[in-house]
Design an enzyme around this catalytic site. Structure first.
Site, short mmCIF file in Angstrom:
data_model
loop_
_atom_site.label_atom_id
_atom_site.label_comp_id
_atom_site.label_asym_id
_atom_site.label_seq_id
_atom_site.Cartn_x
_atom_site.Cartn_y
_atom_site.Cartn_z
N ALA A 171 -1.94 -2.32 2.40
CA ALA A 171 -2.71 -2.52 1.16
C ALA A 171 -4.14 -2.95 1.48
N GLN A 182 -2.23 7.03 0.57
CA GLN A 182 -1.94 8.16 1.47
C GLN A 182 -0.93 7.79 2.56
N ASP A 183 -1.25 6.76 3.33
CA ASP A 183 -0.39 6.43 4.47
C ASP A 183 0.96 5.91 4.00
N HIS A 221 -7.89 9.31 9.38
CA HIS A 221 -6.80 10.28 9.28
C HIS A 221 -6.66 10.73 7.83
N GLY A 269 0.82 -1.22 0.00
CA GLY A 269 0.00 0.00 0.00
C GLY A 269 0.85 1.26 0.00
N TYR A 326 -16.18 -3.98 4.25
CA TYR A 326 -14.81 -3.53 4.57
C TYR A 326 -14.49 -3.83 6.03
N GLU A 377 -13.48 1.22 11.94
CA GLU A 377 -14.66 0.55 11.34
C GLU A 377 -14.95 -0.78 12.03
N SER A 401 -9.76 0.33 0.49
CA SER A 401 -9.94 1.04 1.76
C SER A 401 -11.20 1.89 1.80
N LYS A 409 -11.80 -6.44 7.70
CA LYS A 409 -10.76 -5.94 8.61
C LYS A 409 -10.82 -6.64 9.97
N THR A 466 -8.68 -0.72 11.96
CA THR A 466 -9.51 0.46 11.74
C THR A 466 -10.61 0.62 12.77
N ARG A 522 -5.00 12.51 0.76
CA ARG A 522 -6.17 11.64 0.94
C ARG A 522 -6.81 11.38 -0.43
P1 NAP Z 1 -5.39 4.28 0.39
O1 NAP Z 1 -4.88 5.66 0.15
O2 NAP Z 1 -6.68 3.87 -0.22
O3 NAP Z 1 -4.24 3.26 -0.07
C1 NAP Z 1 -4.51 1.89 -0.25
C2 NAP Z 1 -3.27 1.24 -0.82
O4 NAP Z 1 -3.55 -0.16 -1.00
C3 NAP Z 1 -2.86 1.79 -2.20
O5 NAP Z 1 -1.47 1.84 -2.26
C4 NAP Z 1 -3.39 0.72 -3.14
O6 NAP Z 1 -2.69 0.63 -4.36
C5 NAP Z 1 -3.12 -0.51 -2.30
N1 NAP Z 1 -3.84 -1.69 -2.79
C6 NAP Z 1 -5.17 -1.84 -2.96
N2 NAP Z 1 -5.44 -3.06 -3.45
C7 NAP Z 1 -4.26 -3.69 -3.59
C8 NAP Z 1 -3.87 -4.97 -4.05
N3 NAP Z 1 -4.78 -5.86 -4.47
N4 NAP Z 1 -2.56 -5.30 -4.05
C9 NAP Z 1 -1.63 -4.40 -3.65
N5 NAP Z 1 -1.92 -3.18 -3.21
C10 NAP Z 1 -3.23 -2.82 -3.17
O7 NAP Z 1 -5.52 4.00 1.96
P2 NAP Z 1 -4.86 4.76 3.19
O8 NAP Z 1 -5.78 5.84 3.65
O9 NAP Z 1 -3.45 5.07 2.88
O10 NAP Z 1 -4.95 3.63 4.31
C11 NAP Z 1 -3.88 2.69 4.49
C12 NAP Z 1 -4.42 1.48 5.24
O11 NAP Z 1 -4.91 1.89 6.51
C13 NAP Z 1 -5.57 0.74 4.57
O12 NAP Z 1 -5.43 -0.63 4.86
C14 NAP Z 1 -6.80 1.30 5.23
O13 NAP Z 1 -7.85 0.36 5.18
C15 NAP Z 1 -6.29 1.49 6.65
N6 NAP Z 1 -6.95 2.55 7.41
C16 NAP Z 1 -6.98 3.82 6.92
C17 NAP Z 1 -7.59 4.82 7.67
C18 NAP Z 1 -7.67 6.23 7.17
O14 NAP Z 1 -8.44 7.01 7.76
N7 NAP Z 1 -6.89 6.63 6.17
C19 NAP Z 1 -8.13 4.51 8.94
C20 NAP Z 1 -8.06 3.20 9.40
C21 NAP Z 1 -7.43 2.23 8.64
P3 NAP Z 1 -3.11 1.49 -5.67
O15 NAP Z 1 -2.48 2.84 -5.46
O16 NAP Z 1 -2.53 0.71 -6.76
O17 NAP Z 1 -4.61 1.56 -5.68
O1 G4F Z 2 -14.58 9.72 4.22
P1 G4F Z 2 -15.36 8.46 4.29
O2 G4F Z 2 -15.60 7.74 3.02
O3 G4F Z 2 -14.59 7.56 5.37
P2 G4F Z 2 -15.06 6.31 6.26
O4 G4F Z 2 -16.21 5.62 5.69
O5 G4F Z 2 -15.16 6.80 7.67
O6 G4F Z 2 -13.79 5.34 6.11
C1 G4F Z 2 -12.46 5.83 6.28
O7 G4F Z 2 -12.11 5.75 7.64
C2 G4F Z 2 -12.07 4.41 8.18
C3 G4F Z 2 -11.68 4.54 9.65
O8 G4F Z 2 -12.82 4.88 10.41
C4 G4F Z 2 -11.04 3.62 7.40
F1 G4F Z 2 -10.93 2.37 7.93
C5 G4F Z 2 -11.43 3.56 5.95
O9 G4F Z 2 -10.40 2.87 5.22
C6 G4F Z 2 -11.54 4.98 5.41
O10 G4F Z 2 -10.26 5.55 5.39
O11 G4F Z 2 -16.77 8.73 4.95
C7 G4F Z 2 -16.90 9.37 6.22
C8 G4F Z 2 -18.37 9.67 6.48
C9 G4F Z 2 -19.32 8.49 6.28
O12 G4F Z 2 -20.21 8.46 7.36
C10 G4F Z 2 -20.09 8.82 5.01
O13 G4F Z 2 -21.42 8.32 4.98
O14 G4F Z 2 -18.79 10.67 5.54
C11 G4F Z 2 -20.09 10.34 5.08
N1 G4F Z 2 -20.30 10.99 3.79
C12 G4F Z 2 -21.24 11.93 3.53
N2 G4F Z 2 -21.18 12.31 2.25
C13 G4F Z 2 -19.62 10.75 2.66
C14 G4F Z 2 -20.17 11.59 1.69
N3 G4F Z 2 -18.58 9.92 2.40
C15 G4F Z 2 -18.07 9.93 1.14
N4 G4F Z 2 -17.01 9.12 0.85
N5 G4F Z 2 -18.59 10.72 0.14
C16 G4F Z 2 -19.65 11.57 0.38
O15 G4F Z 2 -20.11 12.27 -0.53
#
Ligand code: NAP
Ligand code: G4F
Length: 341
Positions: free
Chosen positions: A81, A11-12, A182, A7, A152, A129, A84, A156, A127, A187
């Site tokens: 990865a 972003q991360d 985050h 991954g 999702y 979630e 997400s 997880k 997460t 993002r």
């Molecule tokens: P992200 O920006 O969506 O990045 C996801 C990464 O996974 C990308 O590099 C993507 O590659 C890669 N990936 C997806 N499918 C794959 C596959 N089949 N094989 C190899 N790589 C693959 O997510 P993020 O926000 O950086 O989050 C990083 C991790 O933390 C994720 O596991 C997410 O579920 C978890 N997480 C995130 C948050 C948050 O708020 N950001 C919170 C809790 C947990 P491509 O660039 O090729 O698509």
């Molecule tokens: O930004 P979201 O899509 O993030 P969500 O669903 O909280 O998931 C993110 O955080 C998780 C950790 O809690 C990660 F595990 C996960 O990988 C991801 O990074 O949506 C946040 C909230 C939701 O309640 C959604 O219903 O925003 C609400 N929302 C309202 N309008 C929307 C929209 N979400 C999206 N994506 N797009 C909209 O137009």
């Protein structure tokens, strides 16, 4: 020290690679093959790509993952990865399962088969979630019930327990970071925060009329990705693996986030109407800038998240308030405004 990041193009992954390179790590990253070349755009904004060793592969390909771990012999694996996006996981539940649950299995079982138990420490991106709608006014911690409400979150949960199993059964140094939301300028553009900040910038520049959102009342505990990746690294520097909530302890609604983001660009949003007819209006011009589009609502919503990061504060030295929500939003809006100039 040698790290392998799955991954790394997300972003991360970008922030983590930047941080590990600053610590003089040798950084290896898994990147997916695409017909258009490697998707390293985000990473390139933070690091010199020549300093990273890329390995083409897919987290769902067990043969490839085992071969890579054998070749790289990493000291640390960061398993980021995933598919997400929670909403997308409803229409793609198998992809969520394959990338998250089986992907994590590929990492830990390969590490076990290769005898890496005493060599390699593993971070698993868990997460908030996992908790689903467990929130009942008290902040969520490592002991709170886990009842995910999306494909999702369900995938997880498997990965979270698998990581614990490998810690308990085989003695792996493996840690779950139970990360609350985050964000950052890197993002993904379909997550709500970045969707909002991009729209604010485009509206300010006259390139977009209106922003369409789903559920305005959902609440999230938003921190900065830059802070979170430091905690991922910190977890692997502990004596043993463990599970940690990483959160700020404060939550805001989507509505509040949107109002703050528009304010950065000089718009004062007032609300009129109810339910799906509600609109957000720019007070000075009377123009409608926000409308509701029910297609952005999910089949099942996680209504509110707020975490209690006390364990991470005590054991990892986590500072939950290093970047305030206002500074995070300002950084994102200004970044998106700059992209359009
Ligand atoms: P992200 O920006 O969506 O990045 C996801 C990464 O996974 C990308 O590099 C993507 O590659 C890669 N990936 C997806 N499918 C794959 C596959 N089949 N094989 C190899 N790589 C693959 O997510 P993020 O926000 O950086 O989050 C990083 C991790 O933390 C994720 O596991 C997410 O579920 C978890 N997480 C995130 C948050 C948050 O708020 N950001 C919170 C809790 C947990 P491509 O660039 O090729 O698509
Ligand atoms: O930004 P979201 O899509 O993030 P969500 O669903 O909280 O998931 C993110 O955080 C998780 C950790 O809690 C990660 F595990 C996960 O990988 C991801 O990074 O949506 C946040 C909230 C939701 O309640 C959604 O219903 O925003 C609400 N929302 C309202 N309008 C929307 C929209 N979400 C999206 N994506 N797009 C909209 O137009």
């Amino acid at each position: 020290m040698r790290a392998f990041i799955t991954g790394i193009t997300g972003q991360d992954g970008a922030y983590l690679a930047q941080y590990l390179l600053s610590l003089n790590y040798e950084v290896h990253g898994l990147v997916r093959y695409t017909s258009q070349g490697l998707n390293t755009k985000k990473l390139a904004t933070l690091v010199n790509l020549d300093e990273v060793t890329f390995h083409i592969g897919d987290i769902t390909d067990s043969l490839r993952i085992q071969k890579l771990l054998n070749d790289i012999q990493p000291d640390e694996i960061y398993n980021l990865a995933a598919l997400s996006h929670v909403h997308i996981s409803f229409d793609n539940p198998k992809l969520a399962l394959d990338t998250i649950a089986l992907g994590t299995l590929n990492i830990v079982e390969s590490a076990r088969n290769l005898g890496l138990v005493n060599r390699t420490k593993i971070f698993q991106a868990s997460t908030s979630e996992l908790f689903g709608n467990s929130y009942d006014a008290a902040a969520l911690d490592e002991t709170s019930p886990m009842n995910p409400v999306s494909p999702y979150g369900t995938a997880k949960l498997y990965a979270y327990h698998l990581a614990k199993n490998y810690r308990q059964a085989y003695g792996f140094h493996i840690s779950n970071g139970i990360c609350f939301n985050h964000e950052s300028p890197l993002r993904g553009e379909t997550f709500v925060t970045r969707k909002i900040t991009k729209a604010v910038a485009a509206i300010k520049k006259g390139q977009q009329d209106c922003l369409f959102l789903g559920n305005l009342e959902a609440r999230r505990d938003w921190g900065h990705a830059k802070d979170f990746v430091r905690m991922m690294h910190k977890m692997l520097q502990q004596k043993q693996g463990d599970d940690y909530v990483i959160a700020t302890g404060k939550s805001y609604s989507i509505r509040e986030f949107a109002v703050k983001a528009f304010a950065v660009a000089g718009f004062d949003i007032i609300w009129q109407g109810d339910a799906e007819d509600e609109v957000g209006i720019d007070q000075s011009t009377g123009k409608i800038l926000i409308k509701i589009d029910p297609s952005y609502k999910r089949p099942n919503e996680l209504h509110a998240l707020v975490g209690n990061p006390q364990k991470a504060i005590d054991q990892l030295g986590w500072n939950p308030h290093s970047i305030t929500i206002d500074n995070l939003i300002r950084e994102m809006v200004e970044y998106d405004l700059n992209l359009l100039t």
